[in-house]
Scaffold this motif. Structure first.
Motif, PDB file in Angstrom:
ATOM      1  N   ILE A  96       0.869  -1.187   0.000  1.00  0.00           N
ATOM      2  CA  ILE A  96       0.000   0.000   0.000  1.00  0.00           C
ATOM      3  C   ILE A  96       0.904   1.234   0.000  1.00  0.00           C
ATOM      4  N   GLN A  97       1.034   1.875  -1.125  1.00  0.00           N
ATOM      5  CA  GLN A  97       1.944   3.010  -1.234  1.00  0.00           C
ATOM      6  C   GLN A  97       1.156   4.319  -1.330  1.00  0.00           C
ATOM      7  N   ARG A  98       1.453   5.213  -0.383  1.00  0.00           N
ATOM      8  CA  ARG A  98       0.812   6.522  -0.372  1.00  0.00           C
ATOM      9  C   ARG A  98       1.884   7.592  -0.108  1.00  0.00           C
ATOM     10  N   SER A  99       1.572   8.803  -0.521  1.00  0.00           N
ATOM     11  CA  SER A  99       2.511   9.901  -0.303  1.00  0.00           C
ATOM     12  C   SER A  99       1.744  11.211  -0.201  1.00  0.00           C
ATOM     13  N   ARG A 100       2.435  12.240   0.130  1.00  0.00           N
ATOM     14  CA  ARG A 100       1.851  13.578   0.111  1.00  0.00           C
ATOM     15  C   ARG A 100       2.909  14.571  -0.356  1.00  0.00           C
ATOM     16  N   THR A 101       2.471  15.752  -0.693  1.00  0.00           N
ATOM     17  CA  THR A 101       3.365  16.802  -1.174  1.00  0.00           C
ATOM     18  C   THR A 101       3.367  17.958  -0.181  1.00  0.00           C
ATOM     19  N   ILE A 102       4.548  18.515   0.038  1.00  0.00           N
ATOM     20  CA  ILE A 102       4.686  19.684   0.893  1.00  0.00           C
ATOM     21  C   ILE A 102       4.711  20.926   0.004  1.00  0.00           C
ATOM     22  N   TYR A 103       3.836  21.863   0.306  1.00  0.00           N
ATOM     23  CA  TYR A 103       3.712  23.086  -0.477  1.00  0.00           C
ATOM     24  C   TYR A 103       3.999  24.321   0.382  1.00  0.00           C
TER      25      TYR A 103
END
Length: 300
Positions: free
Chosen positions: A262-269
């Protein structure tokens, strides 16, 4: 009446003749005479006594000169104070960070300070992955994480992306594995981040467990990332963490594992709010974030 008239009138008092005053003011003598006549007409009384080519200030002029000097000094002081305030505001940056910023934040702010030592930065941190409340102080720039892809523009830029990883006690039976499947942790205890209303990261983690096919054994929820990691270090539980912003230091007491299934990620803005009027320091920091060195975001 304007400041120029007052300045010209006072200049005449500082020089032995109107011609000398005109020369110092870099204007012609007729122009200076015309200005003084206009001032006298506006005041309704004379300021000088004329005797042939000799010009002498009268009692009206002496009294008016004392008040005019005070007026100009007051205006000058106000201009100076306001100019200093504007300059200070241009050097000030109010930054709201809604994610753990740890080592990455330390490196970013340290290097920005080295390049811009005059900048004054005030940092607000609302908590763990949730925005400031409506009554929070206004900010010039926000740094936040999003599991949704946002389009960059002149006020919104991407800083980096980070995976969600499993963090296990160093004594865990899978500690020596290069990576794990989330299903492998179905019998373990977890402490997770608090499920705030707008905590999208927690929502995604809950979806990860659902996709893996089991309900995690949650023994606690905490609002601060470092507190959760302390529980992992103590061998009490496992957790799911953001790879960069949560894990600001290496530790022998826990291990970090990529999740295979289960691969998830997020982006820092970074974002300058639409309602904000950015200071010079804000734009400088914004441009700095565009060019930060990749080593700030190394994942190991």
């Amino acid at each position: 009446m304007d400041f120029r008239q007052l300045s010209y009138f006072l200049a005449i008092l500082d020089y032995p003749s109107m011609s000398k005053a005109a020369e110092a003011l870099h204007i012609s003598q007729p122009a200076l005479s015309s200005t003084i006549k206009s001032l006298e007409k506006e005041l309704g009384f004379s300021l000088f006594e004329h005797s042939g080519n000799h010009l002498a200030v009268n009692e009206n002029g002496l009294y008016f000169a004392s008040r005019a000097r005070k007026a100009l000094e007051t205006i000058h002081d106000a201009q100076t104070t306001i100019s200093k305030g504007i300059a200070l505001r241009e050097q000030t940056l109010s930054c709201n960070i809604t994610i753990p910023f740890g080592k990455m934040g330390k490196e970013i702010f340290k290097h920005f300070h080295l390049e811009h030592p005059e900048a004054r930065i005030t940092i607000h941190q609302a908590g763990l992955d949730y925005p400031l409340s409506s009554n929070a102080p206004s900010v010039d720039l926000e740094i936040f994480g999003s599991t949704e892809r946002l389009d960059e523009n002149e006020r919104l830029i991407k800083i980096c992306s980070e995976r969600f990883v499993a963090v296990l006690p160093a004594t865990h039976k899978l500690a020596d594995y290069p990576s794990i499947k989330l299903w492998d942790l179905r019998n373990d205890f977890f402490i997770l981040g608090k499920a705030f209303k707008n905590n999208k990261m927690r929502n995604v983690i809950d979806e990860m467990f659902e996709q893996a096919g089991f309900k995690p054994k949650i023994v606690g929820v905490l609002p601060i990332a470092n507190d959760i990691l302390q529980m992992v270090k103590a061998g009490i539980c496992c957790t799911i963490a953001a790879e960069i912003t949560w894990l600001d230091e290496e530790s022998r007491e826990f291990v970090v594992k990529p999740i295979e299934d289960i691969q998830r990620s997020r982006t820092i803005y970074a974002r300058i709010p639409d309602e904000a009027t950015p200071s010079q320091a804000t734009w400088e920091f914004f441009e700095f974030l565009k060019s930060v060195k990749p080593r700030f975001f190394d994942t190991k």
